[in-house]
Design an enzyme around this catalytic site. Sequence first.
Site, PDB file in Angstrom:
ATOM      1  CG  LEU A 160      33.468  60.932  43.893  1.00  8.05           C
ATOM      2  CD1 LEU A 160      32.010  61.355  43.689  1.00  8.05           C
ATOM      3  CD2 LEU A 160      34.097  61.804  44.979  1.00  8.05           C
ATOM      4  N   GLY A 161      35.710  56.621  44.207  1.00 11.17           N
ATOM      5  CA  GLY A 161      35.754  55.201  44.551  1.00 11.17           C
ATOM      6  C   GLY A 161      36.730  54.935  45.691  1.00 11.17           C
ATOM      7  CD  GLN A 162      38.966  49.814  48.488  1.00 12.00           C
ATOM      8  OE1 GLN A 162      39.210  49.239  47.433  1.00 12.00           O
ATOM      9  NE2 GLN A 162      39.186  49.236  49.659  1.00 12.00           N
ATOM     10  NE  ARG A 189      29.819  57.305  43.012  1.00 12.50           N
ATOM     11  CZ  ARG A 189      30.448  56.984  44.137  1.00 12.50           C
ATOM     12  NH1 ARG A 189      29.872  57.190  45.315  1.00 12.50           N
ATOM     13  NH2 ARG A 189      31.673  56.500  44.126  1.00 12.50           N
ATOM     14  CG  ASP A 206      30.269  57.974  30.954  1.00  8.33           C
ATOM     15  OD1 ASP A 206      31.129  57.074  31.015  1.00  8.33           O
ATOM     16  OD2 ASP A 206      29.118  57.799  30.499  1.00  8.33           O
ATOM     17  CE1 TYR A 258      38.267  44.337  38.418  1.00 12.24           C
ATOM     18  CE2 TYR A 258      39.500  42.467  39.285  1.00 12.24           C
ATOM     19  CZ  TYR A 258      39.262  43.823  39.238  1.00 12.24           C
ATOM     20  OH  TYR A 258      40.015  44.673  40.007  1.00 12.24           O
TER      21      TYR A 258
HETATM   22  C1  AKB Z   1      38.320  42.649  43.677  1.00 10.64           C
HETATM   23  O1  AKB Z   1      38.153  41.873  44.632  1.00 10.64           O
HETATM   24  O2  AKB Z   1      37.629  42.637  42.648  1.00 10.64           O
HETATM   25  C2  AKB Z   1      39.458  43.629  43.730  1.00 10.64           C
HETATM   26  C3  AKB Z   1      40.693  43.072  43.116  1.00 10.64           C
HETATM   27  C4  AKB Z   1      41.523  42.093  43.849  1.00 10.64           C
HETATM   28  O3  AKB Z   1      41.023  43.426  42.025  1.00 10.64           O
HETATM   29  N1  AKB Z   1      39.686  44.009  45.096  1.00 10.64           N
END
Ligand code: AKB
Length: 337
Positions: A30-32, A56, A72, A161
């Site tokens: 359901l994400g982008q 979700r 999950d 990230y």
């Molecule tokens: C983000 O902005 O976190 C992502 C990506 C570039 O991995 N769109």
Amino acid sequence: MYGHPPTLRYHQAFFRDYRDLKRILVTGALGQIGSEIVPALRERYGVDNVVASDIRMPPESAAGNGPFEFVDCTNFARIREAVQRHDIDTIFHLAALLSAIAEDKPQIAWDVNMGGLYRILEVARQSNCAIFFPSSIGAFGPTTPSVDTPQDTSQRPTTMYGVTKVAGELLCDYYHKRFGVDARGVRFPGIISHVAPPGGGTTDYAVAIFYQAIRYQHYRCFLAAETRLDMMYMPDAVRAAIEVMEADPARLLHRNAFNVTAMSFTPEELAAEIRSHIPDFKIEYEVDPVRQEIADSWPDSIDDSAARQEWDWKPDYDLTALTRDMLEKLRLRLEGG
Ligand code: AKB
């Protein structure tokens, strides 16, 4: 349909490199990216062969669209159950926290991004599934060459990230080398789409700007005017994910973490392109220091020649085509005409 012009090259690519992906599970459906890759995969492999999953529940209106599982990704038993119940042989693992939100909640980001991928790979090892893992330009850092960033280069990201993306790339390579899991993937740039909004990314400005341009002819940007980043329109992103999974393994030297890009621009350049359709459009800047620092640690433009050589990657949309299509599709949705 993927929502892009059905060019001859597109059909040839699909039928030339066709792998028998029969039973697919998509996490983060359901994400982008999930919202658009699920219909594309169902169109290609049949509705009942593509199981969408998320933490979700899908909206009522989507109930009849195809099989859905509540999964999950940090719960090993739930993933295994879904894979066994549907006899899954391929997993598109899209569930993850994006960069800005991961920086805000680094502990949760580690659990979801790394814990999720580790469990998916373990289930894949036990059930003999292939895996698609989306890495990102976030896997690079300040010591990476920022122009024409090579496929193989320094990767010392300074964000949680980025840490999870580099570790994820390595884990996929490890599962392939050690256990033979067919783990493939690309490093996505910022992805722009008119369907589902992104959540918590650094490149999200390049989506929000279109909504605000149509509604208010005005946008306040959280990145500075000259911040240059790689971007891609969603139809190309969906095609990249499917094509790398269908690519002839004999041609793949890298297999995983391919640089892919379609364009590289600054907020100022995107605003100028939008202004060629909406002359009164104005952009102002209110820089968010957290997201600016993340963006400054990422490349200006990456070199995707390995993907072009190994599986014939080529984007369809540049900045001009993307802007035209985004404004047309969003206007239809927001203004109804
Ligand atoms: C983000 O902005 O976190 C992502 C990506 C570039 O991995 N769109």
